[in-house]
Design an enzyme around this catalytic site. Structure first.
Site, PDB file in Angstrom:
ATOM      1  CD  GLU A 100     -11.987 -76.619 -36.893  1.00 14.56           C
ATOM      2  OE1 GLU A 100     -12.501 -76.265 -37.355  1.00 14.56           O
ATOM      3  OE2 GLU A 100     -11.800 -77.119 -36.316  1.00 14.56           O
ATOM      4  CD  GLU A 138     -10.443 -72.454 -34.129  1.00  7.08           C
ATOM      5  OE1 GLU A 138     -10.671 -71.773 -36.141  1.00  7.08           O
ATOM      6  OE2 GLU A 138     -11.448 -73.026 -33.591  1.00  7.08           O
TER       7      GLU A 138
END
Length: 1000
Positions: free
Chosen positions: A512, A446
């Site tokens: 994820e 991220e």
């Protein structure tokens, strides 16, 4: 050379005088020592250190590194440890936001001025063994958050960043005979904290081992092993490259085979029909490197384990040893009751749990773990995505949500951040390169995209042949070469399928998915089903493994697990740290039964006379497991047979059902269970690895006694009487006011309040995430403040041939208005058949649930049910539950999610009893209803921020329901429950069930 504190605010100041990264091999003085696993070349400095805490650098002790500096009045602190877990500073949980945001107006690379704790450590030590001629001594700090400076005997030694890979420094030139003084300063925030913005508690200090390593005059500095399989997997070339100083080496396999020395530090041999390493069969070869000094004496022995396997992109998909893999994975933080101070024993317990749950892979989120994690994954068999220590989520949010240009991305395209990235990539790869469990490198998490990350991937490809993962390319596609796999997060299964219809260039994973926050993990089977339908979708990694929480004590002395804000920190992200499939103490949450079932590798379809077995293992025949087929009648086992199966990996085969299902009335369940025949390191013989169940016939509710009850139509109450029971319905207060039951003894009151229609449950984390309470609020009002009007026909009494029926109508305070009717049909044996009819107002959101709330005597504290279990289940999380008869104390039914919320539901309930220790209470029956019995109302549960805040128990709350909203779990910040797992909002709802008093 001196250390300058001001330099830690420079992104280019990555390290100083740090020893270059190398493999994590160990070396021993002899083969016997290697077998014992205790090296005389290692001296642990773990234990108590003298410690000084300062909230800023200006307050830190000047000159403390001098051996003459008096530290006698300093505190002591254990190493390894986080200083925040020992009374200094405070644990600080934040997700994407930087902890200094709103406190300091600083730019990326700059450090907070108001508060930047400095931890000063001093350790006095004497070497176990004097330094020999030509030997070197280094100190390794295996984890220091976020940067450290080191002195020995007053001499500045060096500086290091990257909290999660070793910082090693050569001490040899400044060692003294006798006692030495090692001084260290650890800075909580440095320039590189901007790229350590992971979703975790922000700690600091020396949190992994500190070890002195002695290197003999002839020493293996680095080992690189590589096993290259032939195309048909029938043979492999094993190459061991040894970076050796000061001597010569001989390399052998454990069976005595000596590898050929090619003369450039490389040793090779050929393995015929090698035993291959995989998660299913993690075979490791033992290599022994024997090092001799120039005089021919053995001075060092290096054991190195090797896994022979091939993981690569083949035919457009990822394959392990030629077979397409589906990642059934989980993300894992190094986290336990001591924060990120996690021992080998605790790590091994985690690995055993991961294997026992049926997972095959782990992503290290979002930094390299301790070396022994990879050793254990090698041994136990897990596929690992090894992730570099990188996350700049808070800065990425500026681009996503505040329209900042790509040029503001960090690390992005900014040249000042590239050295740190390459240093972290090198530290990870060089340390971990020999672990066969690692199948992919990851650039981090991220942090958007940019040319710097593309260069990191270029480096990975230059030094190693493993594929590279980076999810951020899905957001910033300017450099698609950054990743070898298309990776996304939390994309619904339907959207994954839609994407792959148009995009076939790379395989896809979800690094994820199934955000397991609070009561969650709904509809996850959709993803696994897709992975076996669509070759390019190769599975994903649940977020995440265990709750991050701090064990705390409240003002009344009660122990609880704290989350963001509980330590007085701000800014914080509340209970967003509670999203594991395990609790903070690493015990399993109820929905691990769903994890295990949807991830199972043997799928069985059961018919009345046959069963079809699909073997999803890649390298294991079903004959490795004992197959037990059990037949039960309404929870009671009546037959069991062992079925010998022989289904090859990837194949499907049908067998006759070895038990006969009766054709008469009643309900029968067939369970097919696969159990370990032989013990494994992660489970004992008999451990269940897969199961399936099918149900035949139908449950027949208990009949009512035909005798009609006596009816007393009073002024303010309607009484219905029979042998051993009395029911009173109030005209004044709009409900059933009393249910007394004797059953052969004195009648006793069971109710502790009037039953009411109920449409509410304490919001789950996912519901709060998509603002469901604001949409559902009308149903909270309807549950708490329904009005049963006083009028001559209220309640409405009907005298039937075999029963009396009393009906209340309610105006529900919703806008637009809704109505409900609750009718009670009382039979002569005390059975009460209940019907709830609800007419929702036009345009209202769906209700969180539709049922009846009954407050019962608190002594009714034992729950038994015939339905799905043994753990709680919900409409979108019931595949892992199986039909049976189960019992549990009511006190255990409110699952200890980090923040109290809806919990304890059971689906497919045919009957349930709520009773006291003598067996007195109520029996409920319904046609596959949902049911819970808790010590608190939904409103009490909702009001508590922690379980210790729940009030003393005064009632048992039974809630039979037509349905509760599914728990969802695609994510926790917007994704709602799938429509098919929600109550209809556009039509009348009818729920029927019954209850009757019981005695033992």
């Amino acid at each position: 050379m001196t250390f300058q504190y001001s330099r830690i605010a420079d992104p280019l100041y990555v390290s100083e005088n740090r020893v270059g990264a190398h493999s994590d091999h160990r070396w021993f003085a002899s083969a016997a020592e290697a077998r014992r696993g205790v090296s005389s070349f290692e001296q642990s400095l773990n234990g108590q250190w003298c410690f000084h805490y300062a909230s800023t650098a200006d307050e830190s002790p000047a000159g403390f590194e001098s051996p003459e500096f008096d530290v006698s009045l300093w505190h002591e602190i254990p190493v390894p440890a986080h200083i925040q877990m020992h009374g200094f500073d405070r644990p600080h949980y934040a997700n994407t936001q930087y902890p200094w945001d709103g406190h300091d107006q600083i730019m990326p690379g700059q450090i907070p001025e108001r508060f930047n704790p400095v931890a000063s450590y001093v350790k006095r030590f004497t070497l176990d063994t004097p330094v020999g001629v030509g030997e070197r001594v280094t100190v390794v700090f295996h984890g220091a958050e976020s940067a450290l400076a080191v002195w020995l005997n007053g001499h500045y030694i060096g500086y290091g960043t990257d909290s999660f890979t070793p910082s090693e420094f050569d001490l040899t030139d400044h060692l003294a005979d006798g006692e030495n003084v090692l001084a260290v300063q650890v800075f909580k925030w440095s320039a590189h904290s901007w790229i350590e913005d992971q979703d975790f508690y922000r700690f600091s200090g020396l949190f992994r081992d500190v070890v002195l390593y002695r290197q003999p005059v002839a020493h293996v500095r680095d080992v690189r092993v590589r096993a290259t399989l032939s195309e048909d997997l029938s043979g492999a070339e094993l190459a061991v490259r040894v970076d050796l100083t000061g001597g010569s080496a001989v390399v052998r396999l454990a069976d005595g085979t000596q590898l050929k020395d090619l003369g450039d530090g490389t040793f090779v041999t050929w393995l015929d029909q090698p035993r291959l390493w995989s998660a299913e069969h993690p075979h490791l070869y033992e290599v022994l490197i024997e090092v001799r000094d120039p005089d021919g004496e053995i001075v060092e022995v290096v054991p190195q384990r090797v896994g022979v396997r091939r993981f690569a992109l083949e035919d457009g998909v990822f394959k392990i040893n030629g077979q397409r893999i589906v990642f059934k994975g989980v993300n894992r933080h190094d986290f336990g009751l001591n924060g990120r101070v996690v021992t080998r024993e605790e790590t091994e317990a985690d690995v055993r749990t991961i294997k026992a749950l049926g997972l095959n892979s782990v992503r290290t989120s979002h930094y390299p773990n301790n070396s022994y994690f990879y050793e254990l994954c090698d041994e136990y068999g897990l596929y690992v995505i090894d992730e570099m220590n990188l996350e700049s989520h808070g800065l990425w949010d500026r681009i996503r949500y505040h329209d900042a240009p790509d040029s503001e991305a960090v690390p992005g395209d900014r040249p000042e951040w590239l050295p740190a990235l390459l240093d972290r990539a090198r530290s990870m790869v060089e340390r971990d390169k020999n672990h066969p469990c690692i199948v992919m490198w990851s650039c981090g998490n991220e942090s958007y995209g940019g040319s710097n990350l593309a260069k990191v991937t270029e480096y990975f490809h230059e030094v190693d042949d493993r594929p590279v993962h980076y999810e951020g390319v899905a957001w910033d596609p300017r450099h698609p070469e950054t990743t070898d796999v298309h990776s996304e997060m939390y994309t619904p299964a339907a959207k994954v399928e839609e994407y792959l219809r148009e995009n076939r260039e790379k395989p896809m994973i979800l690094c994820e998915f199934a955000h397991a926050m609070g009561n969650s993990f709904g509809a996850v089977d959709r993803y696994i089903d897709l992975a076996y339908r669509e070759p390019l979708f190769q599975g994903g990694f649940i977020w995440d493994f265990a709750d991050q929480a701090i064990a705390m004590t409240d003002r009344f002395g009660q122990r609880f697990f704290g989350y963001g804000g509980d330590n007085g920190e701000a800014p914080h992200d509340g209970d967003f740290c509670g999203n594991g499939i395990l609790f903070a103490d690493h015990s399993p949450k109820p929905f691990t039964q769903e994890v295990t079932h949807v991830y199972r590798d043997i799928v069985t379809r059961i018919e009345r006379d046959a069963l079809t077995i699909e073997n999803r293992y890649l390298f294991t025949n079903t004959s490795a497991f004992e197959c037990v087929v059990t037949l039960s009648h309404e929870g009671e086992e009546i037959a069991s047979e062992i079925l010998d199966t022989d289904v090859s990996p990837g194949q499907v085969r049908q067998y006759p059902l070895p038990v006969t299902i009766p054709s008469g009335p009643g309900e029968y369940a067939v369970d097919v269970s696969y159990r370990l025949r032989a013990p494994q390191r992660w489970a004992e013989v008999g451990h269940e690895v897969a199961w399936d169940q099918a149900v035949f016939g139908s449950f027949v509710p208990s009949p009512s006694v035909p005798a009609a009850p006596e009816i007393v139509d009073g002024i303010h109450n309607i009484g219905v009487h029979g042998k051993n029971f009395t029911v009173l319905f109030s005209r004044l207060y709009g409900g059933m006011q009393s249910y007394r039951f004797g059953g052969g003894g004195p009648e006793h009151e069971i109710l502790r309040g009037m039953p009411t229609p109920n449409f509410w449950h304490a919001p789950t984390s996912n519901e709060r995430g998509w603002n469901a309470p604001s949409l559902d609020g009308q149903w909270l009002l309807a549950s708490r403040y329904a009005v049963s009007e006083r009028r001559p026909d209220q309640p409405f009494l009907e005298t039937l041939e075999d029963s009396a029926r009393v009906t209340y109508t309610y105006d529900l305070p919703t806008v637009p208005a809704s109505q409900a009717a609750l009718s009670y049909r009382v039979f002569g044996d005390g059975r009460v058949a209940v019907q709830l009819t609800v007419d929702p107002g036009d345009g209202l959101a769906d209700a969180p649930e539709c049922g009846v709330l009954l407050a019962l005597d608190p002594e009714l504290d034992q729950l038994t049910w015939y339905g799905e279990g043994p753990e709680e289940s919900y409409s979108d999380r019931r595949l892992g539950a199986r039909l049976g008869v189960y019992s549990a104390p009511v006190a255990t039914q409110l699952t200890q999610y980090l923040r109290p919320q809806e919990a304890g539901n059971h689906t497919g309930v045919r009957w349930a009893t709520v009773s006291d220790a003598r067996g007195r209470g109520l029996r409920f029956e319904g046609s596959g209803m949902e049911f819970s019995a808790l010590p608190w109302t939904p409103f009490e549960v909702e009001n508590a921020l922690h379980h210790t805040e729940l009030p003393p128990v005064h009632r048992t709350i039974a809630r039979p329901a037509l349905m509760r909203r599914g728990v969802a779990g695609d994510d926790t910040w917007g994704s709602q429950t799938h429509p098919e797992f929600r109550l209809p909002a556009d039509r009348q709802l009818i729920f029927e069930f019954s209850f009757i008093g019981i005695n033992a």
